[in-house]
Write an enzyme that holds these catalytic residues in place. Sequence first.
Site, PDB file in Angstrom:
ATOM      1  N   GLY A  72      -0.554   9.203  -0.665  1.00 58.75           N
ATOM      2  CA  GLY A  72      -1.413   8.222  -1.050  1.00 58.75           C
ATOM      3  C   GLY A  72      -1.811   7.819  -2.379  1.00 58.75           C
ATOM      4  N   GLY A  73      -0.996   8.152  -3.230  1.00 55.92           N
ATOM      5  CA  GLY A  73      -1.249   7.890  -4.664  1.00 55.92           C
ATOM      6  C   GLY A  73      -2.357   8.343  -5.281  1.00 55.92           C
ATOM      7  N   SER A 124       5.143  13.143  -1.817  1.00 58.46           N
ATOM      8  CA  SER A 124       4.379  12.139  -2.766  1.00 58.46           C
ATOM      9  C   SER A 124       3.358  12.665  -3.696  1.00 58.46           C
ATOM     10  CB  SER A 124       4.053  10.919  -2.216  1.00 58.46           C
ATOM     11  OG  SER A 124       4.203   9.735  -3.113  1.00 58.46           O
TER      12      SER A 124
END
Length: 572
Positions: free
Chosen positions: A141-142, A221
């Site tokens: 989710g950055g 991520s």
Amino acid sequence: MRSFVGEALTIAILVFVLQSREIGAIGDSENERIITKTALGEIAGVTLKSRSGSNYYAFRGIRYAKPPIGKLRFQAPETIDPWTEIYDATQDGPQCPQPKITDTVRESEDCLMLNIYTKELSKNGTVPTDLKPVLFYIHPGGFYASSGLSALFNADYLMDHDVVLVTINYRLGSLGYMSTGTKDSPGNAGFKDQVEALKFVRDHISAFGGNPNSVTALGYSAGALSITLHMVSPMSQGLFHRAIVMSASATGQWSPPQHQLELAEKQARLFNCTTATPHEMVMCLQNVDALEMGRRLPEMFEWGKGNPVLLWKPVIEPDFGQERFLTEDPTISYLEGRYMKVPVITGITKDEFVTLAHGVLSNDTLKYEFDAKFNELAPICFLYERNTEKSKRISQTLRKKYVNFPLISETRLPQLGELFSDSTIGFSVHRFAELASRHSKVFYYKHTFRGRYSFFYYPESKPYGVVHHDDLLYLFGVPLLAPTFGQNDPENLNVERMTRMWTTFAEKGNPNDPTDEYLKVLKWTPYSPLLDNYLEIGNEENFAMKQGLYADRYSIWDELFPLPVTNKSQHL
């Protein structure tokens, strides 16, 4: 045509769908309650069914740290106190503040909670004798979106195997990562939340049938980038014993700064807070509505739909007497052998961030601006230094090597997609595999299996390829993006292989198992930089070892961003 754009926007679209079904209201009235006893107190959960129909226990919304509110905002988390009443963990807790889509999801700054899924519990305070390996999942989710909520990442696939799964929330956006270069907000609070959750697992997971001495940190991520930092952080040493690093790393072309004061000041100006001194600014921001801070995060980006994709970065904390999460550039740590030398699985998907390229090319304003101002915008999008002669040379080289033509047509999507993928994901993972393999066993992969469902459909209703997050569909149930795959579905073989490789690795530190019917054809050999070998995880015909993962493309980045030469690294 359906398309999802960007790391957190991909998550945001999914969250929109999930929120319309009221996350956190997953019905428990029809499921049997179960109570377990921990050193903190008793906790009530529920019984659920796995993909194959087996029972497992779910404990959701367990608080692992004190609410990070008031004077604790922007600071390290504080350890939770025991409780006397039975703790209700039958439903998800709230997600952390983030860009909001609807009002149907519970959201709160008091969000430092985790979920535990298991098939065996302590009885009358007696810990099970056969403790299971633990998978500790850090969501993507950055660093500004998503959560560990069960409707986003459920345990139905993994609970068909002998593991305990833990998913967590951690503070996001400015609340989790604001750094002023002063003790007022030294930064890395979201990473310190993750450390606190790991400590909770160390101290209490045995009550849930988990082995605290066999913890595998699994991240995707932003979560994967987090794990590569935990491997070098002095705060995380000994808290996990294996690592699965999916689609990101902290060893790319950028280095962590000591602070992001300018970005903090930008946040302050959005809420009319003073920027006279960091102390006054932080005091003002501690009184800003947390939900509004999360909601307005998109106003912090510099260009287009979410660039730079890595807005708030980890920082190398100055020493103010606090416990520091990061004390040096992680690339230097890996280069000089100062990291947790644990077995690793790492890899990428075939098409990764083609979604970001589509976000540019599908917008007339953005694509013409990107084409005309490439030298200026490329460093923002591709995460390297700006406004220097060197950055200009880097931009010109990248344009020539990847997209040496006008960027005004969607027919250029594959080439620009490769550039976005390599800059944000591929190169950093390539370098991580190379560096970590010097002292650890590293199992390197490329996921190429394309099922019927995806996070990016283009054109029309067919998956474009295998993009960022697509491989998560075969580890976790994502029920409103894809159905639960059954034994007769074309995705079943990939579910079986992925979950078995990952859980076998969690148990043994090696994903190979010649006794397993689904893995007996697997001979996944550890990565060697000389061989550049990796496992292709594809369809039945493409499940094999190969060599040279995007070698020509990554050589461009190796030349543009060479490893630093240090006194110690010359002798390794």
